[in-house]
Design an enzyme around this catalytic site. Structure first.
Site, mmCIF file in Angstrom:
data_model
loop_
_atom_site.group_PDB
_atom_site.id
_atom_site.type_symbol
_atom_site.label_atom_id
_atom_site.label_comp_id
_atom_site.label_asym_id
_atom_site.label_seq_id
_atom_site.Cartn_x
_atom_site.Cartn_y
_atom_site.Cartn_z
ATOM 1 N N ARG A 53 -37.900 -24.068 29.533
ATOM 2 C CA ARG A 53 -38.087 -22.712 28.501
ATOM 3 C C ARG A 53 -37.308 -22.530 27.568
ATOM 4 O O ARG A 53 -37.052 -22.408 26.315
ATOM 5 C CB ARG A 53 -37.534 -21.650 29.629
ATOM 6 N N TYR A 105 -48.000 -3.388 10.460
ATOM 7 C CA TYR A 105 -49.120 -4.239 11.665
ATOM 8 C C TYR A 105 -48.946 -2.735 12.815
ATOM 9 O O TYR A 105 -47.715 -2.961 13.325
ATOM 10 C CB TYR A 105 -48.518 -5.072 12.215
ATOM 11 N N ASP A 177 -41.502 -9.016 7.647
ATOM 12 C CA ASP A 177 -42.001 -9.576 7.767
ATOM 13 C C ASP A 177 -43.588 -10.399 7.429
ATOM 14 O O ASP A 177 -43.863 -9.939 6.600
ATOM 15 C CB ASP A 177 -43.430 -8.777 8.877
ATOM 16 N N LYS A 202 -51.567 -16.456 12.069
ATOM 17 C CA LYS A 202 -52.733 -16.094 11.048
ATOM 18 C C LYS A 202 -51.975 -17.800 10.107
ATOM 19 O O LYS A 202 -52.143 -18.633 10.018
ATOM 20 C CB LYS A 202 -51.572 -14.996 10.570
#
Ligand SMILES: Cc1ncc(COP(=O)(O)O)c(C=O)c1O
Length: 385
Positions: A53, A105, A177, A202
């Protein structure tokens, strides 16, 4: 690649940064370290890896790579773009305030409005294309300015340097972003931003086969906080998705060039079609953000939004397409087309959608890298001549 990656060109960095040959075997591709833990040779002695992790070599390679491409000091990969955005928002505490671009978004809006407001964070939504709107929204409590440029789906362009200056003057952080542009076209840290966000789902991964997100920090102290968040919250990117994203980034440059070339052809076709009321693509000279985009980015990207007037016209077009795929998401090699009002932005209330210009006739295309002639012919037949 030996030597300082920042002395090499962007394509060379995309392929090599963070990815020296595997020290054990010489493998030129970073292996998928599919392990949850690491053996320690004796108590307190290990090779720098204790638990996956916290540390994983495949994820580290991706993080180092994206950090170099964005010109940051560290990268941090998360299980999705939204997980990256959630990690970023841990920098803001109850009672503090965020100024955010008004048409980010839909999932970002949902997270901020429906979850974080319940935890005592305050948000002011502004049309950030006018820097004065950001300035007027700043308060003593503002900790973060959060922008997306161009925005999703209205393709509004915000001047990153102007936003950075305002944030700095108020001792707030500017986060951008950069999903729509990718670091190939736009590097917000160069314009004074503090943190860059990507949904790697993306363009960075680029093949519609992985969900992921990255934060790139300019300042070391922000990077240290994101390390702590990865370890404490745990929404990290898996080794396999890290591998896929690293592989995708190797072809980022050639994909982005072709995406944009195709987008220009499609945008110009739509712009002259009588069935299309308006076309939003920053590469069109009459786009309101065209000049700012030219100044701060190396290209205009592959996202085009256009309006065919009504829900019925949008449905008829979408139902008739043969090559373009009706699907949420963007940034894949295949052209994806969507209806924001009922798909990506369905969680935004209807009145707010109307205010933002997200009409029922609005359609968003993420132009892929197929033959442009096929894309135009498909749109032409679907638009009805
Ligand atoms: C601009 C932008 N940011 C963030 C996200 C969220 O990313 P993810 O779907 O990987 O969680 C998306 C998803 O569509 C997006 O378009």
């Amino acid at each position: 690649m030996k030597g300082d990656p920042s002395s090499r060109g962007f394509s060379t960095r995309a392929i090599h940064a963070g990815q020296p040959p595997d020290p054990r075997t010489g493998a030129v591709t970073v292996p998928i370290y599919q392990t949850s833990t690491y053996a320690q040779s004796e108590l307190g002695r290990h090779l720098g890896y204790e638990y996956a992790r916290v540390q994983n070599p495949t994820r580290e390679a991706l993080e180092a790579n994206v950090a170099v491409l964005e010109g940051g000091s560290s990268g941090h990969a998360f299980a999705s773009g939204m997980a990256a955005i959630s990690a970023l928002l841990t920098m803001v505490k109850a009672g503090e305030h965020v100024v955010a671009s008004q048409n980010v978004y839909g999932g970002t809006y949902r997270f901020f409005h429906h979850i974080l407001e319940g935890y005592g964070l305050q948000f002011t939504w502004v049309d950030s294309t006018v820097p004065g709107n950001i300035e007027s929204a700043m308060t003593e409590a503002t900790r973060l300015v959060y922008i997306e440029t161009p925005t999703n789906p209205m393709m509004e362009v915000t001047d990153i340097a102007a936003a950075a200056e305002i944030a700095r003057a108020h001792e707030a952080i500017l986060a951008v972003d950069n999903t729509f542009m990718s670091p190939y076209f736009q590097r917000p840290l160069d314009h004074g931003a503090d943190i860059v966000i990507h949904s790697t789902t993306k363009f960075l991964n680029g093949h519609s086969d992985s969900i992921g997100g990255v934060l790139v920090a300019g300042a070391a102290e922000h990077g240290e906080w994101f390390d702590f968040v990865q370890k404490s919250v745990g929404a990290i990117l898996s080794p396999f998705d890290s591998f896929l994203t690293l592989r995708g980034i190797k072809t980022l440059v050639v994909r982005m060039q072709r995406h944009e070339e195709n987008a220009g052809i499609v945008a110009r076709f739509l712009n002259q079609h009588p069935g299309v009321l308006r076309v939003l693509w920053p590469g069109l000279p009459d786009h309101p953000g065209h000049d700012v985009q030219r100044r701060q980015a190396g290209g205009f990207g592959a996202l085009i939004t256009f309006d065919v007037g009504t829900y019925e016209a949008a449905k008829s077009l979408l139902d008739r397409l043969e090559v373009l795929t009706l699907a949420e998401s963007l940034g894949g090699v295949e052209t994806l087309i969507s209806h924001p009002a009922s798909m990506t932005h369905a969680s935004v209330p209807a009145e707010r959608r109307a205010e933002l210009g997200i009409t029922d006739g609005l359609i968003r295309v993420s132009v892929g890298i197929e033959d442009a002639d096929d894309l135009v012919a498909d749109l032409e037949q679907a638009l009805g001549g």
